[in-house]
Design a protein around this motif. Structure first.
Motif, PDB file in Angstrom:
ATOM      1  N   TYR A   1      -7.213   2.815  -4.593  1.00 16.87           N
ATOM      2  CA  TYR A   1      -5.858   3.175  -5.479  1.00 16.87           C
ATOM      3  C   TYR A   1      -6.312   3.180  -7.037  1.00 16.87           C
ATOM      4  CZ  TYR A   1      -3.276   3.815  -0.840  1.00 16.87           C
ATOM      5  OH  TYR A   1      -2.700   3.693  -0.002  1.00 16.87           O
TER       6      TYR A   1
ATOM      7  N   THR B   1      -6.804  -2.675   4.016  1.00 14.26           N
ATOM      8  CA  THR B   1      -5.727  -2.249   3.102  1.00 14.26           C
ATOM      9  C   THR B   1      -5.895  -3.003   1.884  1.00 14.26           C
ATOM     10  OG1 THR B   1      -4.257  -2.401   5.065  1.00 14.26           O
ATOM     11  CG2 THR B   1      -3.357  -2.500   2.828  1.00 14.26           C
TER      12      THR B   1
ATOM     13  N   THR C   1      -2.459   3.611   6.093  1.00 15.25           N
ATOM     14  CA  THR C   1      -2.176   2.267   6.593  1.00 15.25           C
ATOM     15  C   THR C   1      -1.276   2.132   7.406  1.00 15.25           C
ATOM     16  OG1 THR C   1      -3.289   1.783   4.257  1.00 15.25           O
ATOM     17  CG2 THR C   1      -1.873   0.011   5.478  1.00 15.25           C
TER      18      THR C   1
ATOM     19  N   SER D   1       0.905  -1.217   0.166  1.00 15.53           N
ATOM     20  CA  SER D   1       0.045  -0.141   0.070  1.00 15.53           C
ATOM     21  C   SER D   1       0.903   1.323  -0.089  1.00 15.53           C
ATOM     22  CB  SER D   1      -0.994   0.015   1.250  1.00 15.53           C
ATOM     23  OG  SER D   1      -1.664   1.366   1.438  1.00 15.53           O
TER      24      SER D   1
ATOM     25  N   SER E   1      -8.300  -0.904  -0.127  1.00 13.67           N
ATOM     26  CA  SER E   1      -7.663   0.347  -0.821  1.00 13.67           C
ATOM     27  C   SER E   1      -6.821  -0.114  -1.889  1.00 13.67           C
ATOM     28  CB  SER E   1      -6.659   1.097   0.328  1.00 13.67           C
ATOM     29  OG  SER E   1      -7.365   1.578   1.660  1.00 13.67           O
ATOM     30  N   ILE E   2      -5.915  -1.102  -1.729  1.00 15.77           N
ATOM     31  CA  ILE E   2      -5.321  -1.644  -3.034  1.00 15.77           C
ATOM     32  C   ILE E   2      -6.160  -2.048  -4.188  1.00 15.77           C
ATOM     33  CG2 ILE E   2      -3.631  -3.632  -3.722  1.00 15.77           C
ATOM     34  CD1 ILE E   2      -2.484  -3.617  -0.905  1.00 15.77           C
TER      35      ILE E   2
END
Length: 265
Positions: free
Chosen positions: A176, A168, A128, A88, A171-172
């Protein structure tokens, strides 16, 4: 054929020493190297991919399996959050250059002082990593809220490792890529996306504990999720206050230039 363990001198009757875990002696040759490569690469990847899939499907149930002792196929949760946090951070720092984008956003907004702008940039860019550092605190909040449901503090550390891993991964896999597609947009748009992504946290916490405590009423889980969030927000505010006070003290020690750095615009 029995062997004497070269580590503790115990008799090895199977593939491993029952006393210390030392592998049965095997001369290093081509087959040995190939077996080690297979074990290191394929066994590790199987555990990692298996765990990621299980977390995406049901993070709470996955954590419960691990805590209850079903661990042979699972990647270790503490190691997992380090791996995912590293990925991340690399994406946000190297690919998205998020620190620069958010720095431009806060500079444009003239938020109180350069110090506060830099602080907000850091907090927004490295969410993160900060969450990783605060896992022991998060574990304390969930331990307090769920104290009557039979798990100790260290088991709550593992639970929060899975919660952070789930966030996470979100997010990834979601945040993102969206930011990458919109990377040419204004800093305001990208900052807005980072803040909207934080709204997923309450749902992630609820989904986790609903899966972990599957036998508990949904309304009870919702209430405890809200209480966890309340304690976390209070802790976050306290963290900001402490950082600000420390910054002021350091600035006073360093002199006028530092004081100018923290002085409101």
């Amino acid at each position: 054929m029995d062997q004497i363990c070269p580590n503790c001198s115990n008799t090895i009757k199977v593939n491993f020493c029952e006393n210390c875990g030392q592998k049965k002696f095997k001369r290093i040759d081509k087959k040995y190297i190939w077996d080690e490569i297979q074990y290191t690469v394929f066994h590790t990847n199987k555990g990692l991919l298996y765990t990621l899939k299980k977390i995406i499907q049901n993070p709470g149930k996955t954590a419960k399996e691990f805590i209850d002792g079903n661990r042979v196929n699972h990647y270790k949760p503490i190691l997992l959050i380090f791996v995912l946090s590293g990925i991340s951070t690399y994406i946000s720092f190297k690919i998205l250059d998020l620190s620069k984008i958010l720095g431009a956003y806060f500079a444009d907004k003239n938020i109180n002082s350069k110090f506060m702008g830099d602080l907000m940039t850091f907090l927004s860019s490295y969410t993160t990593i900060l969450m990783l550092a605060l896992v022991p605190f998060f574990a304390l909040t969930t331990k307090i809220v769920f104290r009557k449901w039979g798990h100790n503090y260290y088991e709550h550390v593992v639970m929060n490792a899975y919660i952070l891993s789930y966030y996470t991964l979100f997010s990834i896999l979601v945040v993102y890529p969206l930011m990458f597609v919109l990377r040419e947009s204004s800093p305001t748009t990208l900052y807005f996306i980072t803040q909207i992504s934080l709204l997923a946290v309450p749902f992630i916490i609820f989904i986790f504990f609903k899966g972990f405590y599957a036998d508990k009423p949904t309304l009870t889980i919702i209430g405890k999720t809200l209480l966890v969030l309340l304690l976390t927000i209070l802790g976050y505010i306290l963290f900001i206050v402490i950082v600000s006070i420390v910054g002021i003290i350091i600035a006073m020690i360093m002199g006028p230039e530092a004081m100018k750095y923290i002085k409101p615009s």
